[in-house]
Write an enzyme that holds these catalytic residues in place. Structure first.
Site, PDB file in Angstrom:
ATOM      1  N   SER A  23       0.846  -1.194   0.000  1.00 35.85           N
ATOM      2  CA  SER A  23       0.000   0.000   0.000  1.00 35.85           C
ATOM      3  C   SER A  23       0.880   1.241   0.000  1.00 35.85           C
ATOM      4  O   SER A  23       2.104   1.160   0.133  1.00 35.85           O
ATOM      5  CB  SER A  23      -0.934   0.018   1.220  1.00 35.85           C
ATOM      6  OG  SER A  23      -0.184   0.125   2.421  1.00 35.85           O
ATOM      7  N   ASP A  69       5.459 -10.152   8.853  1.00 34.45           N
ATOM      8  CA  ASP A  69       5.140  -9.138   9.856  1.00 34.45           C
ATOM      9  C   ASP A  69       6.453  -8.724  10.527  1.00 34.45           C
ATOM     10  O   ASP A  69       7.086  -9.524  11.227  1.00 34.45           O
ATOM     11  CB  ASP A  69       4.167  -9.724  10.884  1.00 34.45           C
ATOM     12  CG  ASP A  69       3.684  -8.697  11.900  1.00 34.45           C
ATOM     13  OD1 ASP A  69       4.336  -7.639  12.039  1.00 34.45           O
ATOM     14  OD2 ASP A  69       2.662  -8.959  12.566  1.00 34.45           O
ATOM     15  N   TYR A 162       8.594   8.662  16.824  1.00 32.79           N
ATOM     16  CA  TYR A 162       8.599   8.444  15.373  1.00 32.79           C
ATOM     17  C   TYR A 162       9.770   9.184  14.736  1.00 32.79           C
ATOM     18  O   TYR A 162      10.516   8.623  13.928  1.00 32.79           O
ATOM     19  CB  TYR A 162       7.281   8.931  14.785  1.00 32.79           C
ATOM     20  CG  TYR A 162       7.230   8.986  13.275  1.00 32.79           C
ATOM     21  CD1 TYR A 162       6.964   7.845  12.531  1.00 32.79           C
ATOM     22  CD2 TYR A 162       7.429  10.187  12.596  1.00 32.79           C
ATOM     23  CE1 TYR A 162       6.908   7.888  11.143  1.00 32.79           C
ATOM     24  CE2 TYR A 162       7.364  10.251  11.218  1.00 32.79           C
ATOM     25  CZ  TYR A 162       7.103   9.098  10.491  1.00 32.79           C
ATOM     26  OH  TYR A 162       7.051   9.159   9.114  1.00 32.79           O
ATOM     27  N   LYS A 166      13.005   7.843  12.598  1.00 26.47           N
ATOM     28  CA  LYS A 166      13.265   8.257  11.219  1.00 26.47           C
ATOM     29  C   LYS A 166      14.604   8.979  11.090  1.00 26.47           C
ATOM     30  O   LYS A 166      15.292   8.846  10.073  1.00 26.47           O
ATOM     31  CB  LYS A 166      12.125   9.147  10.719  1.00 26.47           C
ATOM     32  CG  LYS A 166      10.833   8.397  10.448  1.00 26.47           C
ATOM     33  CD  LYS A 166      10.996   7.360   9.331  1.00 26.47           C
ATOM     34  CE  LYS A 166       9.668   6.747   8.923  1.00 26.47           C
ATOM     35  NZ  LYS A 166       9.813   5.744   7.850  1.00 26.47           N
TER      36      LYS A 166
END
Length: 262
Positions: A23, A69, A162, A166
């Site tokens: 996706s 996963d 997050y 990153k």
């Protein structure tokens, strides 16, 4: 860990491994590469999304899927074993797996924190396995999907854990570019701002996603949020020979956000 292949021909000697390719930006990149005649092997954890992606992409050419996963150690080990056993040249790698759920720093739990760091750990060792394949076959190109949040804090979307993850991915990109250059391997990253992808479903109700994200249009100097194709086009370029003198770069693909604010 069985690979599912559309079409009957599985003889391509060079493939593109897209982690998180069922996706969003990963899927859009798979489409870009298919249009160039490159076979993508897309990895995702949701069987139904993988099946939908394969059905869509198979209209354009050969595509392979593999369920794994990245939060499950046995799945990571199985994926790495599959990569190590792969006889074809994994010429291209796109690390597109991601998770994003803005949470205030004072409210973060260890589970929240580890949700991001676990992906980085999986990315690190999957990339290592791919790099060994590339070394064996004479080189290759990698692109990591980083984030604008790793460079710029946004109060409306508190993202300390997050962004920390990153920023680590950005650093890994530069270190690998240095270490792997002698093996004819280029490593770059893109740092998108707000891009409409399913990742926002982790904290926005499906019926409200369009309206919520539209509120960020004016945040971008260009005047709109990004699309998965906007980012995929840049990834495709960085993977191509047209970018053969670019490595260790973190490209802002962000509608101008890092240049300034409206």
């Amino acid at each position: 860990m069985n690979i599912s292949t559309s079409n009957s021909n599985n003889a391509a000697q060079a493939i593109a491994l897209i982690i998180g390719g069922s996706s969003g930006m990963g899927l859009a990149t798979a489409k870009q590469l298919l249009n160039q005649g490159i076979t993508p092997l897309i990895v995702g954890r949701d069987e139904s999304k993988l099946a939908q992606a394969q059905q869509m992409l198979s209209k354009l050419g050969l595509v392979e899927t593999l369920r794994a996963d990245l939060y499950q150690p046995q799945d990571i080990e199985g994926l790495i074993s599959t990569i190590q056993a792969e006889q074809r040249h994994i010429k291209f790698l796109v690390n597109a797996a991601g998770y994003f759920k803005p949470t205030a720093f004072l409210d973060h739990s260890k589970d929240d924190y580890h949700a991001y760091q676990a992906l980085n750990e999986a990315t690190f060792f999957i990339t290592q396995a791919v790099a060994n394949n590339m070394v064996k076959h004479g080189g290759g190109n990698m692109v990591n999907i980083g984030s604008m949040w790793a460079k710029q804090a946004v109060k409306a979307t508190p993202s300390s854990a997050y962004s920390m993850a990153k920023a680590g991915l950005h650093a890994l990109t530069q270190h690998l570019a240095m270490e792997l250059a002698e093996h004819n391997i280029r490593v770059n990253a893109v740092a998108p701002a707000v891009v409409k992808t399913p990742i926002y479903g982790a904290f926005i109700e499906p019926d409200a996603i369009d309206e919520t994200l539209a509120g960020f249009d004016s945040f971008h100097p260009i005047g709109r949020i990004g699309t998965a194709d906007d980012v995929a086009q840049t990834i495709s370029f960085l993977l191509s020979d047209q970018a053969n003198w670019i490595t260790g770069a973190i490209w802002d693909v962000d509608g101008g956000v890092m240049a300034g604010r409206n």
